[in-house]
Design an enzyme around this catalytic site. Structure first.
Site, PDB file in Angstrom:
ATOM      1  N   ARG A  66       0.839  -1.206   0.000  1.00 40.24           N
ATOM      2  CA  ARG A  66       0.000   0.000   0.000  1.00 40.24           C
ATOM      3  C   ARG A  66       0.875   1.257   0.000  1.00 40.24           C
ATOM      4  NH1 ARG A  66      -2.109   1.193   6.003  1.00 40.24           N
ATOM      5  NH2 ARG A  66      -0.410   0.262   7.160  1.00 40.24           N
ATOM      6  N   LYS A 104       2.234   6.590   1.146  1.00 38.58           N
ATOM      7  CA  LYS A 104       1.731   5.437   1.901  1.00 38.58           C
ATOM      8  C   LYS A 104       0.209   5.515   1.967  1.00 38.58           C
ATOM      9  CE  LYS A 104       2.338   3.117   6.366  1.00 38.58           C
ATOM     10  NZ  LYS A 104       3.139   3.095   7.609  1.00 38.58           N
ATOM     11  N   GLY A 113      -4.831  -1.718  -0.075  1.00 44.55           N
ATOM     12  CA  GLY A 113      -3.811  -0.748  -0.480  1.00 44.55           C
ATOM     13  C   GLY A 113      -3.997   0.630   0.123  1.00 44.55           C
ATOM     14  N   ASP A 172      10.861  -6.718   8.227  1.00 46.07           N
ATOM     15  CA  ASP A 172      10.499  -5.808   7.129  1.00 46.07           C
ATOM     16  C   ASP A 172      10.329  -4.375   7.626  1.00 46.07           C
ATOM     17  OD1 ASP A 172       8.290  -7.438   8.277  1.00 46.07           O
ATOM     18  OD2 ASP A 172       7.038  -5.938   7.302  1.00 46.07           O
ATOM     19  N   ASP A 223       8.095   2.785   9.794  1.00 46.91           N
ATOM     20  CA  ASP A 223       6.816   2.094   9.930  1.00 46.91           C
ATOM     21  C   ASP A 223       6.201   2.227  11.308  1.00 46.91           C
ATOM     22  OD1 ASP A 223       6.082   1.420   7.487  1.00 46.91           O
ATOM     23  OD2 ASP A 223       6.360  -0.728   7.673  1.00 46.91           O
TER      24      ASP A 223
HETATM   25  P1  AMP Z   1       3.306  -3.432   8.296  1.00 46.03           P
HETATM   26  O1  AMP Z   1       3.488  -4.452   9.365  1.00 46.03           O
HETATM   27  O2  AMP Z   1       2.282  -2.373   8.575  1.00 46.03           O
HETATM   28  O3  AMP Z   1       4.607  -2.828   7.905  1.00 46.03           O
HETATM   29  O4  AMP Z   1       2.735  -4.163   7.000  1.00 46.03           O
HETATM   30  C1  AMP Z   1       3.214  -5.405   6.570  1.00 46.03           C
HETATM   31  C2  AMP Z   1       2.882  -5.646   5.115  1.00 46.03           C
HETATM   32  O5  AMP Z   1       1.485  -5.612   4.882  1.00 46.03           O
HETATM   33  C3  AMP Z   1       3.503  -4.669   4.144  1.00 46.03           C
HETATM   34  O6  AMP Z   1       4.000  -5.389   3.068  1.00 46.03           O
HETATM   35  C4  AMP Z   1       2.356  -3.793   3.733  1.00 46.03           C
HETATM   36  O7  AMP Z   1       2.551  -3.279   2.452  1.00 46.03           O
HETATM   37  C5  AMP Z   1       1.181  -4.747   3.809  1.00 46.03           C
HETATM   38  N1  AMP Z   1      -0.083  -4.038   4.091  1.00 46.03           N
HETATM   39  C6  AMP Z   1      -0.460  -3.467   5.249  1.00 46.03           C
HETATM   40  N2  AMP Z   1      -1.684  -2.910   5.134  1.00 46.03           N
HETATM   41  C7  AMP Z   1      -2.096  -3.128   3.861  1.00 46.03           C
HETATM   42  C8  AMP Z   1      -3.275  -2.794   3.108  1.00 46.03           C
HETATM   43  N3  AMP Z   1      -4.271  -2.111   3.656  1.00 46.03           N
HETATM   44  N4  AMP Z   1      -3.317  -3.188   1.829  1.00 46.03           N
HETATM   45  C9  AMP Z   1      -2.329  -3.879   1.272  1.00 46.03           C
HETATM   46  N5  AMP Z   1      -1.211  -4.216   1.901  1.00 46.03           N
HETATM   47  C10 AMP Z   1      -1.077  -3.847   3.197  1.00 46.03           C
HETATM   48 MG    MG Z   2       6.089  -2.377   7.093  1.00 43.78          MG
END
Ligand code: AMP
Ligand code: MG
Length: 492
Positions: free
Chosen positions: A99, A119, A132, A258, A268
């Site tokens: 996203r 973002k 996304g 990540d 993040d």
């Molecule tokens: P995070 O732990 O927030 O860094 O997210 C982990 C993964 O989930 C990353 O690859 C983000 O791109 C994906 N992600 C989180 N929220 C969404 C969303 N609403 N739509 C698509 N991908 C998401």
């Molecule tokens: Mg992340």
């Protein structure tokens, strides 16, 4: 969507040079942000815009806002979603920008290079089941906390703007959508190496390592074997970052690989928050059921994350697998040494100590034990040490802590520096204000009702966290007892 040459956009001062998009095509997917219905600018970071060489007025213009919403591409951008993997709560997963879109790298007037990322910019091939998109509250929260971290002097990604999209997003409830413009030294993560190590060949791995060196560790370019050195430098920066988090009571909340940046910046901001009462087991994140990312666990988790990086780098460290493993093990073990050393230095400074004495560690441990036993407010107690008699802390009504205070004052008396100098050092290391959870929630709730004053006031107080001005006083009080079981949600 085409690249605009409209003068309004050009005047914004975009100056892209997109080195990441010149890396092997397996590292990313080229695509544009998904346009949104009705972008509206909520907040723009004037100081950061200036640092980036961007014109504030041009960014506020309708064309500028469309750029910040992903509806219009700034000239010179080369939008893409980055591929990466990651260990999430200990489990390996293929991820990628699900996203977010990297618009490109802005070269600033001072010659620095920053990723400009949107973002909440819509689906990508990495979105899996996600939409996304990002909720307004979560993006404002990232803006607020990342800027607070910056003002505290802690390496961090920064926030240029938040725009609302005019589109609803569906979580447990319907929420307004928003896009954050995130600015970072880069978005290379431990997970980027994990991805390349798992999916690509040795040649690509070396290209990525060389890229990481040129972007963040250029001093290593001339090293005979730069890759073990790269691992070591990343470990040192990560140890330094973790020490800084611990010293102000910051809890990241989702320390997955990540979310671990190779630049050594905090990235993040999800369910992060600052400690109120000093309790090492504190967890704020609603999804962290077993306390994996509790305050006290953060340093060992960082080390665990770095071990995943080391595994990915093994083929570059030494052609002999046994030797590579031995080198990696030794460097990972040294994380603890770096961390402890920097932590001790940091705590000495928080206590106003300029030199080292054998008993310092005990002195620090006793203070922390007392704070934990008495559930003292971490920030206020530390700052009270600096403010002395001007702002007494309830902790020092306790008999043990009165005795501790006498030992500490005797210790201050044994160094060459005056008490005034010690006080000055302490005031520069113990913030008076942090983004307290109840104040953050209050500002976000008001912003949800289109009242941005509480947010602006909070931001201006957090911009000078080491000052002690009258307007800060209301922001120094701990949360009322009703807020003590504060929970943060990813809200993603
Ligand atoms: P995070 O732990 O927030 O860094 O997210 C982990 C993964 O989930 C990353 O690859 C983000 O791109 C994906 N992600 C989180 N929220 C969404 C969303 N609403 N739509 C698509 N991908 C998401
Ligand atoms: Mg992340």
């Amino acid at each position: 969507m085409t690249e605009q040459t409209n003068s309004g956009v050009k005047a914004a001062g975009w100056n892209f040079d997109n080195s990441y998009s010149r890396l092997p095509s397996s590292f990313f997917v080229r695509l544009s942000p998904v346009p949104v219905a009705t972008p509206r600018l909520v907040i723009l970071n004037r100081n950061l815009a200036e640092t980036l060489g961007l014109n504030d007025d041009a960014l506020r213009s309708p064309e500028g806002v469309e750029t910040l919403a992903g509806n219009r591409l700034p000239p010179g951008s080369d939008p893409l979603a980055q591929a990466y993997a990651g260990h999430q709560f200990g489990h390996f997963t293929m991820l990628g920008d699900g996203r977010a879109i990297l618009l490109g790298e802005q070269l600033t007037p001072r010659g620095e290079r920053y990723d400009i990322q949107l973002k909440g910019s819509g689906q990508t091939p990495f979105s899996r089941a996600g939409d996304g998109r990002a909720p307004f509250g979560a993006m404002l929260r990232e803006y607020l906390i990342s800027e607070a971290m910056y003002a505290l002097g802690i390496p961090t990604s920064r926030s240029l703007a938040v725009v609302t999209t005019g589109e609803p997003i569906y979580r447990e409830t319907v929420l307004p959508g928003a896009i954050l413009t995130r600015v970072a030294a880069s978005h290379l993560r431990v997970g980027t190496f994990e991805y390349v190590a798992a999916r690509c060949g040795r040649e690509e791995l070396q290209l990525l390592a060389d890229y990481c060196i040129s972007r963040h560790y250029p001093a290593l370019e001339s090293a005979a074997n730069p890759y073990p050195a790269l691992l070591e430098e990343i470990i040192i920066r990560q140890a330094a970052l973790l020490v800084q988090w611990q010293l102000v009571g910051f809890i990241h909340g989702v320390m997955n690989t990540d979310n671990t940046a190779l630049s050594g910046e905090t990235i993040d901001y999800g369910p992060c928050a600052f400690l109120d009462a000093y309790e090492p087991a504190t967890v704020f994140s609603s999804i962290d059921l077993h306390g994996r990312y509790a305050y006290a666990n953060q340093p060992p988790i960082a080390q665990w994350n770095l071990a995943r990086l080391a595994e990915s780098l093994l083929p570059l460290i030494d052609p002999d697998p046994d030797r590579a493993l031995a080198v990696a093990r030794e460097k990972i073990a040294a994380f603890t040494t770096h961390f402890r050393h920097l932590q001790l230095t940091g705590w000495r400074e928080k206590l106003g100590l300029f030199n080292a004495e054998d008993g310092d560690e005990t002195l620090i441990e006793e203070l922390l034990a007392g704070m934990q036993r008495l559930r003292a407010d971490f920030t206020n107690t530390c700052r009270a040490l600096a403010d002395g008699a001007n702002r007494p802390d309830p902790l020092f009504e306790d008999d043990d802590m009165v005795r501790w205070q006498a030992r500490w004052q005797a210790r201050l008396g044994r160094q060459a520096q005056s008490l005034a100098e010690a006080g000055k050092l302490m005031r520069s290391r113990n913030p008076a204000v942090i983004p307290r959870n109840h104040r953050v929630e209050e500002a976000l709730a008001a912003a949800g009702q289109e009242d941005y004053q509480p947010l602006q006031r909070l931001l201006s107080v957090l911009a000078r966290p080491y000052d002690d001005s009258p307007e800060q006083t209301p922001y120094r009080s701990p949360a009322p007892p009703s807020d003590q079981a504060y929970r943060t949600f990813c809200g993603t």
